[in-house]
Scaffold this motif. Sequence first.
Motif, PDB file in Angstrom:
ATOM      1  N   GLU A  64       0.897  -1.021   0.085  1.00 47.46           N
ATOM      2  CA  GLU A  64       0.046   0.023   0.023  1.00 47.46           C
ATOM      3  C   GLU A  64       0.808   1.392   0.150  1.00 47.46           C
ATOM      4  O   GLU A  64       0.495   2.361  -0.300  1.00 47.46           O
ATOM      5  N   ASP A  65       2.295   1.212   0.562  1.00 45.31           N
ATOM      6  CA  ASP A  65       2.941   2.346   0.348  1.00 45.31           C
ATOM      7  C   ASP A  65       3.632   2.499  -0.740  1.00 45.31           C
ATOM      8  O   ASP A  65       4.547   3.113  -0.890  1.00 45.31           O
ATOM      9  N   GLY A  66       3.430   1.673  -1.874  1.00 46.22           N
ATOM     10  CA  GLY A  66       3.792   1.877  -3.251  1.00 46.22           C
ATOM     11  C   GLY A  66       5.259   0.885  -3.378  1.00 46.22           C
ATOM     12  O   GLY A  66       5.759   0.869  -4.322  1.00 46.22           O
ATOM     13  N   SER A  67       5.615   0.452  -2.390  1.00 45.66           N
ATOM     14  CA  SER A  67       6.684  -0.525  -2.555  1.00 45.66           C
ATOM     15  C   SER A  67       6.502  -1.927  -3.409  1.00 45.66           C
ATOM     16  O   SER A  67       5.205  -2.473  -3.278  1.00 45.66           O
ATOM     17  N   VAL A  68       7.326  -2.462  -3.936  1.00 48.13           N
ATOM     18  CA  VAL A  68       6.997  -3.610  -4.958  1.00 48.13           C
ATOM     19  C   VAL A  68       8.442  -4.609  -4.661  1.00 48.13           C
ATOM     20  O   VAL A  68       9.529  -4.326  -4.549  1.00 48.13           O
ATOM     21  N   VAL A  69       7.874  -5.975  -4.693  1.00 47.04           N
ATOM     22  CA  VAL A  69       8.748  -6.901  -4.458  1.00 47.04           C
ATOM     23  C   VAL A  69       8.475  -7.919  -5.672  1.00 47.04           C
ATOM     24  O   VAL A  69       7.369  -8.434  -5.871  1.00 47.04           O
ATOM     25  N   ILE A  70       9.425  -8.382  -6.400  1.00 44.09           N
ATOM     26  CA  ILE A  70       9.418  -9.158  -7.605  1.00 44.09           C
ATOM     27  C   ILE A  70       9.917 -10.546  -7.139  1.00 44.09           C
ATOM     28  O   ILE A  70      11.235 -10.576  -6.494  1.00 44.09           O
ATOM     29  N   GLY A  71       9.125 -11.416  -7.276  1.00 43.14           N
ATOM     30  CA  GLY A  71       9.670 -12.860  -7.002  1.00 43.14           C
ATOM     31  C   GLY A  71      10.143 -13.442  -8.451  1.00 43.14           C
ATOM     32  O   GLY A  71       9.282 -13.234  -9.480  1.00 43.14           O
ATOM     33  N   MET A  74       5.161  -1.561 -14.717  1.00 43.13           N
ATOM     34  CA  MET A  74       5.086  -2.537 -15.929  1.00 43.13           C
ATOM     35  C   MET A  74       6.104  -3.697 -15.466  1.00 43.13           C
ATOM     36  O   MET A  74       6.281  -4.504 -16.098  1.00 43.13           O
ATOM     37  N   LEU A  75       6.324  -3.931 -14.186  1.00 45.62           N
ATOM     38  CA  LEU A  75       7.050  -5.132 -13.826  1.00 45.62           C
ATOM     39  C   LEU A  75       6.004  -6.293 -13.440  1.00 45.62           C
ATOM     40  O   LEU A  75       5.167  -5.988 -12.794  1.00 45.62           O
ATOM     41  N   VAL A  76       5.735  -7.193 -14.474  1.00 41.95           N
ATOM     42  CA  VAL A  76       4.743  -8.124 -14.317  1.00 41.95           C
ATOM     43  C   VAL A  76       4.985  -9.500 -14.524  1.00 41.95           C
ATOM     44  O   VAL A  76       6.313  -9.787 -14.888  1.00 41.95           O
ATOM     45  N   PRO A  77       4.499 -10.441 -14.162  1.00 42.04           N
ATOM     46  CA  PRO A  77       4.829 -11.793 -14.622  1.00 42.04           C
ATOM     47  C   PRO A  77       5.076 -12.171 -15.841  1.00 42.04           C
ATOM     48  O   PRO A  77       4.537 -11.714 -16.724  1.00 42.04           O
ATOM     49  N   GLY A  78       6.087 -12.961 -16.031  1.00 44.44           N
ATOM     50  CA  GLY A  78       6.705 -13.207 -17.466  1.00 44.44           C
ATOM     51  C   GLY A  78       7.727 -12.141 -17.951  1.00 44.44           C
ATOM     52  O   GLY A  78       8.162 -12.289 -19.092  1.00 44.44           O
ATOM     53  N   GLN A  79       7.565 -11.024 -17.161  1.00 47.07           N
ATOM     54  CA  GLN A  79       8.763  -9.892 -17.631  1.00 47.07           C
ATOM     55  C   GLN A  79      10.243 -10.582 -17.456  1.00 47.07           C
ATOM     56  O   GLN A  79      10.573 -11.100 -16.331  1.00 47.07           O
ATOM     57  N   GLU A 115      14.032 -13.144  -4.493  1.00 49.40           N
ATOM     58  CA  GLU A 115      13.133 -11.883  -4.389  1.00 49.40           C
ATOM     59  C   GLU A 115      13.778 -10.491  -4.359  1.00 49.40           C
ATOM     60  O   GLU A 115      14.873 -10.570  -3.688  1.00 49.40           O
ATOM     61  N   PHE A 116      13.365  -9.523  -5.317  1.00 48.46           N
ATOM     62  CA  PHE A 116      14.202  -8.298  -5.243  1.00 48.46           C
ATOM     63  C   PHE A 116      13.143  -7.209  -4.698  1.00 48.46           C
ATOM     64  O   PHE A 116      12.100  -7.207  -5.268  1.00 48.46           O
ATOM     65  N   ALA A 117      13.687  -6.342  -3.829  1.00 48.80           N
ATOM     66  CA  ALA A 117      12.742  -5.065  -3.725  1.00 48.80           C
ATOM     67  C   ALA A 117      13.025  -3.934  -4.604  1.00 48.80           C
ATOM     68  O   ALA A 117      14.255  -3.801  -4.740  1.00 48.80           O
ATOM     69  N   VAL A 118      12.161  -3.528  -5.342  1.00 44.59           N
ATOM     70  CA  VAL A 118      12.467  -2.272  -6.010  1.00 44.59           C
ATOM     71  C   VAL A 118      11.741  -1.101  -5.260  1.00 44.59           C
ATOM     72  O   VAL A 118      10.625  -0.994  -4.826  1.00 44.59           O
ATOM     73  N   THR A 119      12.548  -0.125  -5.036  1.00 43.10           N
ATOM     74  CA  THR A 119      12.464   0.825  -4.167  1.00 43.10           C
ATOM     75  C   THR A 119      12.402   2.282  -5.147  1.00 43.10           C
ATOM     76  O   THR A 119      12.625   2.253  -6.230  1.00 43.10           O
ATOM     77  N   ALA A 120      12.181   3.200  -4.363  1.00 42.24           N
ATOM     78  CA  ALA A 120      12.069   4.462  -5.059  1.00 42.24           C
ATOM     79  C   ALA A 120      13.647   4.863  -5.792  1.00 42.24           C
ATOM     80  O   ALA A 120      13.651   5.609  -6.582  1.00 42.24           O
ATOM     81  N   ASP A 121      14.722   4.266  -5.128  1.00 41.69           N
ATOM     82  CA  ASP A 121      16.057   4.546  -5.412  1.00 41.69           C
ATOM     83  C   ASP A 121      16.554   3.577  -6.471  1.00 41.69           C
ATOM     84  O   ASP A 121      17.609   3.718  -7.023  1.00 41.69           O
ATOM     85  N   THR A 122      15.699   2.480  -6.926  1.00 34.30           N
ATOM     86  CA  THR A 122      16.031   1.459  -8.120  1.00 34.30           C
ATOM     87  C   THR A 122      16.062   2.061  -9.272  1.00 34.30           C
ATOM     88  O   THR A 122      14.843   2.676  -9.668  1.00 34.30           O
ATOM     89  N   THR A 123      16.990   2.205  -9.965  1.00 40.36           N
ATOM     90  CA  THR A 123      16.813   2.476 -11.497  1.00 40.36           C
ATOM     91  C   THR A 123      16.308   1.455 -12.487  1.00 40.36           C
ATOM     92  O   THR A 123      16.780   0.501 -12.567  1.00 40.36           O
TER      93      THR A 123
END
Length: 355
Positions: free
Chosen positions: A171-178, A206-211, A184-192
């Motif tokens: 809910e805070d906008g954080s994204v974790v991709i498995g 744009m980070l979705v399954p299959g990417q 797993e990798f956390a994508v933060t506001a500092d991630t390029t």
Amino acid sequence: MNTTMKKAFVVLTTVSCLMGGASIAAAEQVEIMPISAPITAVPISAPIEAVPISAPVYEIGHSNLLPSVRVYGQAAKIEEKRILLENNNENDALSSVIVNISEDTRILNAVTGMPMKLEDIRENETLYAYVGPAMTRSLPPMAHAELILAGIPADFAVPTFAEIERVTRGEDGSVVIGTNRDAEFAVTADTTLSPYLTMNIITPEMLVPGQKVLVWESAAIDGEQAANVADKVMVFPYGYKGYVSANLDGISVNGDKVELSEGEAPFAKDGQLMLPLRKVAEALGYEIKWNAETRNIEVVSGEDVLYSLKLRGTEVTTADGETRELRAAAALEGGNTFLAADDLIDLNEIKYVEQ
């Protein structure tokens, strides 16, 4: 009868009488033991519970697809279309492997992610390669390379090439991709976030399954590694037409739940999960049409027929005229056509995601 025979007869008769008398005497001495207590029935301590019937069994083959395999080593021999990689790790089952290179193989600089040519690779240079899981049984084995990382500095943390399997959004906008690398990798506001060879703007949405992505983890902070935090993510062109999750409880396409009526619910048949063709196709943006002339069901995108099949058919015809055999015959239930999940995944070129 002579005297000797008479004497024998008398003796035998006497013995028989004595034995018979002993038997009778013994029988008279046998006592019948009374039953000390009445026999009571053993009560059942608990009621017998009915064993529930388990849910129908099915398997989706696309859930068992193997990812590419990461191999590494020094470029011991470089030829026109192949590289022999060798390392000194005795515990590595692939300490020596021949990496085949095709036009589809990407050779990238491990630091910048920019493309390189085969001619740029030096002999004995350390390389990391991601090869297909299908390998020859030769020694050393041979496999096709999907991606090769070169130009690796000493003590450099080599980025990870992976396919996204799931995305968790907070809910805070954080994204974790498995990923399919069990990482797993956390994508933060500092991630390029950057695209591969385009000027497109990449956002976390744009980070979705299959990417498929190349992930550089963040550098050490105060001497400690910020584990699994992505410093940079390079995003490759999407290789699917969408992604789907499905089980007996429902279906979602591209992350959105598909509304189903009672007659459109998935069901298991002969080991296959059967899904409603119309609902899946329409969720992907296609139309379903009936061709009265050929008596075929057609899945249409714009003016193009993507594939067609007969009612309860066992084959499907693709856009290029090729005929394929279905894993399971099309089923007609409640006026709705159902296809096996694996067939729908193949025909629509979509990614299957475990729920």
